[in-house]
Design a protein around this motif. Sequence first.
Motif, PDB file in Angstrom:
ATOM      1  N   SER B  51       0.831  -1.205   0.000  1.00 34.20           N
ATOM      2  CA  SER B  51       0.000   0.000   0.000  1.00 34.20           C
ATOM      3  C   SER B  51       0.867   1.257   0.000  1.00 34.20           C
ATOM      4  CB  SER B  51      -0.897  -0.034   1.230  1.00 34.20           C
ATOM      5  OG  SER B  51      -1.821   1.001   1.180  1.00 34.20           O
ATOM      6  N   LEU B  52       1.921   1.271   0.819  1.00 38.81           N
ATOM      7  CA  LEU B  52       2.822   2.422   0.856  1.00 38.81           C
ATOM      8  C   LEU B  52       3.510   2.605  -0.498  1.00 38.81           C
ATOM      9  CD1 LEU B  52       4.282   4.662   2.511  1.00 38.81           C
ATOM     10  CD2 LEU B  52       6.000   2.944   3.096  1.00 38.81           C
ATOM     11  N   ARG B  55       1.238   4.308  -2.852  1.00 39.65           N
ATOM     12  CA  ARG B  55       1.123   5.747  -2.564  1.00 39.65           C
ATOM     13  C   ARG B  55       2.337   6.508  -3.085  1.00 39.65           C
ATOM     14  NH1 ARG B  55      -3.901   7.571  -0.864  1.00 39.65           N
ATOM     15  NH2 ARG B  55      -4.834   5.951   0.426  1.00 39.65           N
ATOM     16  N   VAL B  56       3.505   5.960  -2.855  1.00 39.40           N
ATOM     17  CA  VAL B  56       4.727   6.640  -3.308  1.00 39.40           C
ATOM     18  C   VAL B  56       4.775   6.659  -4.835  1.00 39.40           C
ATOM     19  CG1 VAL B  56       7.257   6.548  -3.308  1.00 39.40           C
ATOM     20  CG2 VAL B  56       5.988   6.098  -1.205  1.00 39.40           C
ATOM     21  N   ARG B  58       2.295   7.029  -6.738  1.00 39.22           N
ATOM     22  CA  ARG B  58       1.452   8.149  -7.176  1.00 39.22           C
ATOM     23  C   ARG B  58       2.188   9.472  -7.041  1.00 39.22           C
ATOM     24  NH1 ARG B  58      -3.044   5.883  -3.613  1.00 39.22           N
ATOM     25  NH2 ARG B  58      -3.262   3.910  -4.670  1.00 39.22           N
ATOM     26  N   VAL B  59       3.031   9.587  -6.006  1.00 38.06           N
ATOM     27  CA  VAL B  59       3.810  10.823  -5.852  1.00 38.06           C
ATOM     28  C   VAL B  59       4.800  10.952  -6.999  1.00 38.06           C
ATOM     29  CG1 VAL B  59       5.520  12.013  -4.428  1.00 38.06           C
ATOM     30  CG2 VAL B  59       3.577  10.888  -3.344  1.00 38.06           C
ATOM     31  N   THR B  60       5.518   9.872  -7.312  1.00 41.67           N
ATOM     32  CA  THR B  60       6.493   9.959  -8.399  1.00 41.67           C
ATOM     33  C   THR B  60       5.781  10.201  -9.727  1.00 41.67           C
ATOM     34  OG1 THR B  60       6.536   7.534  -8.639  1.00 41.67           O
ATOM     35  CG2 THR B  60       8.218   8.519  -7.239  1.00 41.67           C
ATOM     36  N   ALA B  61       4.625   9.581  -9.913  1.00 38.13           N
ATOM     37  CA  ALA B  61       3.879   9.811 -11.152  1.00 38.13           C
ATOM     38  C   ALA B  61       3.443  11.270 -11.253  1.00 38.13           C
ATOM     39  CB  ALA B  61       2.654   8.890 -11.216  1.00 38.13           C
ATOM     40  N   GLY B  62       2.972  11.832 -10.138  1.00 39.22           N
ATOM     41  CA  GLY B  62       2.560  13.234 -10.125  1.00 39.22           C
ATOM     42  C   GLY B  62       3.699  14.180 -10.451  1.00 39.22           C
ATOM     43  N   ALA B  67       8.507   5.046 -11.941  1.00 38.17           N
ATOM     44  CA  ALA B  67       8.134   4.330 -10.718  1.00 38.17           C
ATOM     45  C   ALA B  67       9.386   4.029  -9.894  1.00 38.17           C
ATOM     46  CB  ALA B  67       7.422   3.031 -11.067  1.00 38.17           C
ATOM     47  N   PRO B  68       9.249   4.007  -8.556  1.00 41.49           N
ATOM     48  CA  PRO B  68      10.439   3.791  -7.715  1.00 41.49           C
ATOM     49  C   PRO B  68      11.085   2.437  -7.948  1.00 41.49           C
ATOM     50  CG  PRO B  68       8.621   4.645  -6.419  1.00 41.49           C
ATOM     51  CD  PRO B  68       8.062   4.308  -7.763  1.00 41.49           C
ATOM     52  N   PHE B  70      13.483   1.624  -5.646  1.00 41.00           N
ATOM     53  CA  PHE B  70      13.854   1.307  -4.266  1.00 41.00           C
ATOM     54  C   PHE B  70      13.047   2.204  -3.348  1.00 41.00           C
ATOM     55  CE2 PHE B  70      16.195  -0.211  -0.764  1.00 41.00           C
ATOM     56  CZ  PHE B  70      16.580   0.856   0.033  1.00 41.00           C
ATOM     57  N   LEU B  71      12.594   1.632  -2.246  1.00 39.84           N
ATOM     58  CA  LEU B  71      11.775   2.378  -1.281  1.00 39.84           C
ATOM     59  C   LEU B  71      12.248   2.053   0.125  1.00 39.84           C
ATOM     60  CD1 LEU B  71       9.141   4.048  -0.713  1.00 39.84           C
ATOM     61  CD2 LEU B  71       7.936   1.884  -0.670  1.00 39.84           C
ATOM     62  N   GLN B  72      12.299   3.071   0.950  1.00 39.16           N
ATOM     63  CA  GLN B  72      12.778   2.862   2.323  1.00 39.16           C
ATOM     64  C   GLN B  72      11.937   3.694   3.284  1.00 39.16           C
ATOM     65  OE1 GLN B  72      17.205   3.142   3.256  1.00 39.16           O
ATOM     66  NE2 GLN B  72      16.490   5.054   4.124  1.00 39.16           N
TER      67      GLN B  72
END
Lengths: 266, 116
Positions: B51-52, B55-56, B58-62, B67-68, B70-72
């Motif tokens: 889910s997180l 959400r992230v 969508r931020v990068t798309a905006g 798309a990410p 790597f996520l931390q």
Amino acid sequence: MSDDIRSMTTELAADARSLVFMELAEALRQRGQYAAAYKVARTGVGRYPELVAAHDLCARIQMDQDHVEAAFESWADALRLDPEHVGAHKGIAFLYYRAGDTVRAAEHLERAALGDPGDAGIRAALTRLGAVAPVAAAPDDDERGAEESAAFGEFDGSCAGVLLADINGLRLGGTIQSPDGRDASDAVAAQLAGVSREAARAVRLLDLGEWHSVAAESLDGSLHLLPPTDDTILLTVREPGVPSARLALVAERAATAARAWLERIG
Amino acid sequence: MNGVHLRALEAVTRVRGLRGALLVAAADGIVVAESLMEGVDGHAMAALVASLAGRVRRVTAGAGLAAPSFLQLRAERGALLAMPAGPDLLLVALVDSDANLGLARLALMDAARVVA
């Protein structure tokens, strides 16, 4: 499966008409199990179509799933049953804001404010939409610009790529531009609140304490999010060559400046 | 559970301070494979990180970004790391607050290459 969810599931299985479906759907939603939450809520709405809170719950789950049109319909159903439902007005206001219709967004926020005059978040959102005069006199444009530059300017040699938003998804300051030069600030600000909520939910359910930051890397940029205060979130974006630890330091400095700026304009 | 997946996850969890690793279906947060220490709720972890990550994304798309990769998520008592492992899977790790994040990230990258 946690004990409370297990017991509520058992209760609902024993009595399909039990109103425990509301609490169960909310608990599943809080755990991020949106598909299961929606199934429970939707079934409950089918049994209790006149229950406004159930329509509101469906809408919130649909927003979590980013099913925007479906969420709008659920909130519209809630308002048909209760034209003054505060949660539905707030939800629809946010959807109009995201779509760029600030006039309708303000109309729904004003209806929400009538229903809950003590909600400071509603008033703050209306102030930022320009629908309500702020309590203190606002600085003029030049002064406001200078304050914002002081907060968001010259981080790591660049004043772009820093954005401060509130928990309602409204931009407070800074700008984000897409690689093609488009101003993406408002579109990005609208998404930051969702990230903050998900991060808070994840650390709470996994017992990790308070969340500090979310960092992400992509082929054409890196970003760093952190909460300067309890009700704001700061995004810093840089080109992909910037090391992640350096970006974290830049973001921390920006957060310190943002806190000072928020206190000055407070 | 696929043997290749499990071996990849076990290699990740050999990094000191790593409390668990999962392979998760990115679309719905369902666990595909897991290697977890006792007391770690893999299903909750999978759903929350998916889910997180959404959400992230969508931020990068905006922001007009890809798309990410790597996520931390860093917190008071640990961190969650995630990266895509192929088009449909996420590789997720839960680390203690004193773990070497750089090593954990490298281990995830190696595992993602094996799984993809």
